[in-house]
Design a protein around this motif. Structure first.
Motif, PDB file in Angstrom:
ATOM      1  N   LEU A  92      34.943  28.150  47.087  1.00  0.00           N
ATOM      2  CA  LEU A  92      34.678  29.375  46.340  1.00  0.00           C
ATOM      3  C   LEU A  92      35.193  29.258  44.918  1.00  0.00           C
ATOM      4  N   ASN A  93      34.453  29.821  43.982  1.00  0.00           N
ATOM      5  CA  ASN A  93      34.926  30.023  42.624  1.00  0.00           C
ATOM      6  C   ASN A  93      35.185  31.519  42.517  1.00  0.00           C
ATOM      7  N   TYR A  94      36.448  31.916  42.534  1.00  0.00           N
ATOM      8  CA  TYR A  94      36.799  33.329  42.640  1.00  0.00           C
ATOM      9  C   TYR A  94      36.246  34.161  41.487  1.00  0.00           C
ATOM     10  N   ILE A 126      44.726  39.658  41.607  1.00  0.00           N
ATOM     11  CA  ILE A 126      45.624  40.402  42.473  1.00  0.00           C
ATOM     12  C   ILE A 126      46.064  39.476  43.608  1.00  0.00           C
ATOM     13  N   HIS A 127      47.128  39.847  44.293  1.00  0.00           N
ATOM     14  CA  HIS A 127      47.632  39.045  45.411  1.00  0.00           C
ATOM     15  C   HIS A 127      47.983  39.955  46.575  1.00  0.00           C
ATOM     16  N   ALA A 133      50.075  34.172  54.629  1.00  0.00           N
ATOM     17  CA  ALA A 133      50.285  33.525  53.326  1.00  0.00           C
ATOM     18  C   ALA A 133      49.821  34.456  52.213  1.00  0.00           C
ATOM     19  N   GLU A 134      50.368  34.273  51.035  1.00  0.00           N
ATOM     20  CA  GLU A 134      49.911  35.056  49.894  1.00  0.00           C
ATOM     21  C   GLU A 134      48.539  34.543  49.464  1.00  0.00           C
ATOM     22  N   ARG A 135      47.591  35.467  49.338  1.00  0.00           N
ATOM     23  CA  ARG A 135      46.210  35.108  48.976  1.00  0.00           C
ATOM     24  C   ARG A 135      45.850  35.753  47.648  1.00  0.00           C
ATOM     25  N   GLU A 136      45.026  35.047  46.904  1.00  0.00           N
ATOM     26  CA  GLU A 136      44.568  35.522  45.610  1.00  0.00           C
ATOM     27  C   GLU A 136      43.324  36.378  45.786  1.00  0.00           C
ATOM     28  N   GLY A 137      43.148  37.308  44.853  1.00  0.00           N
ATOM     29  CA  GLY A 137      41.957  38.140  44.864  1.00  0.00           C
ATOM     30  C   GLY A 137      41.614  38.591  43.457  1.00  0.00           C
ATOM     31  N   ARG A 138      40.612  39.456  43.384  1.00  0.00           N
ATOM     32  CA  ARG A 138      40.198  40.052  42.114  1.00  0.00           C
ATOM     33  C   ARG A 138      39.969  41.549  42.340  1.00  0.00           C
ATOM     34  N   GLU A 156      38.559  45.692  45.824  1.00  0.00           N
ATOM     35  CA  GLU A 156      39.495  44.581  45.837  1.00  0.00           C
ATOM     36  C   GLU A 156      38.883  43.492  46.701  1.00  0.00           C
ATOM     37  N   ILE A 157      38.810  42.282  46.144  1.00  0.00           N
ATOM     38  CA  ILE A 157      38.193  41.137  46.833  1.00  0.00           C
ATOM     39  C   ILE A 157      39.293  40.102  47.056  1.00  0.00           C
ATOM     40  N   TYR A 158      39.488  39.725  48.325  1.00  0.00           N
ATOM     41  CA  TYR A 158      40.495  38.715  48.668  1.00  0.00           C
ATOM     42  C   TYR A 158      39.809  37.490  49.241  1.00  0.00           C
ATOM     43  N   PHE A 159      40.394  36.325  48.965  1.00  0.00           N
ATOM     44  CA  PHE A 159      39.820  35.053  49.373  1.00  0.00           C
ATOM     45  C   PHE A 159      40.804  34.335  50.292  1.00  0.00           C
TER      46      PHE A 159
END
Length: 195
Positions: A92-94, A126-127, A133-138, A156-159
């Motif tokens: 994925l490209n966030y 966002i995290h 685990a800590e996940r990145e998002g937008r 909020e989108i989390y990956f």
């Protein structure tokens, strides 16, 4: 054959556009019933959701990738969580996914409505802790306008990139209703496990 990314954007656009006009405050969002959770399980993951929310599952095979989309939404409101699982895992490209999401919303808006991205198009990182685990998002903010009524929404989108699968998780509600839905979002996200 449609790519996983184009399918993801079209599915989300249809779902979110269906809910967005209802966010004009006519019905209001009922408080998420987190005291009576319902357990949901599918191939690869499980979670709990509020008792007054419901689920719908769609599955599609695209170029040897199975996309499972679970819509979790308030029965009588506008709050929703969308859990998408790609099996096997896909890269994925966030930032591109967040941009494609917004483009899909803009292109999918019916002629009687319009949509504006808020915050100058800024989609901050966002995290959140997910699956241990800590996940990145937008964070993406936009405002659909129907018949002159504009309602701000936050998505909020989390990956979650795992060895055997990739999960993309969206939470969405009109900003005016976030206080009633937030505990429901937390229930889903905090209870998410691999099966």
């Amino acid at each position: 054959m449609r790519s996983p990314r184009s399918l993801l954007v079209s599915l989300l656009t249809a779902c979110l556009l269906a809910a967005a006009p209802a966010g004009c405050g006519l019905f209001g969002e009922p408080k998420a019933d987190v005291d009576n959770p319902v357990h949901f399980t599918d191939d690869g993951f499980a979670f709990d959701h509020p008792g007054n929310w419901e689920t719908q599952v769609e599955r599609e095979d695209i170029d040897e990738v199975t996309l499972t989309t679970v819509y979790v939404q308030s029965k009588y409101g506008n709050a929703m969580v969308i859990v998408q699982q790609f099996t096997p895992a896909v890269p994925l490209n966030y930032d591109q996914l967040a941009a494609d999401f917004m483009l899909g919303i803009e292109e999918g808006t019916p002629d009687i409505a319009s949509v504006e991205e808020l915050d100058g198009g800024d989609r901050p990182v966002i995290h959140r802790e997910l699956l241990g685990a800590e996940r990145e998002g937008r964070k993406v903010r936009y405002a659909p306008s129907v018949l002159g009524e504009s309602v701000a929404h936050t998505v909020e989108i989390y990956f979650v990139e795992l060895e055997a699968r990739t999960l993309v998780i969206y939470t969405q509600v009109p900003d005016e209703d976030r206080g009633k839905a937030e505990r429901g979002f937390d229930l889903v996200l905090d209870s998410l496990v691999e099966t």
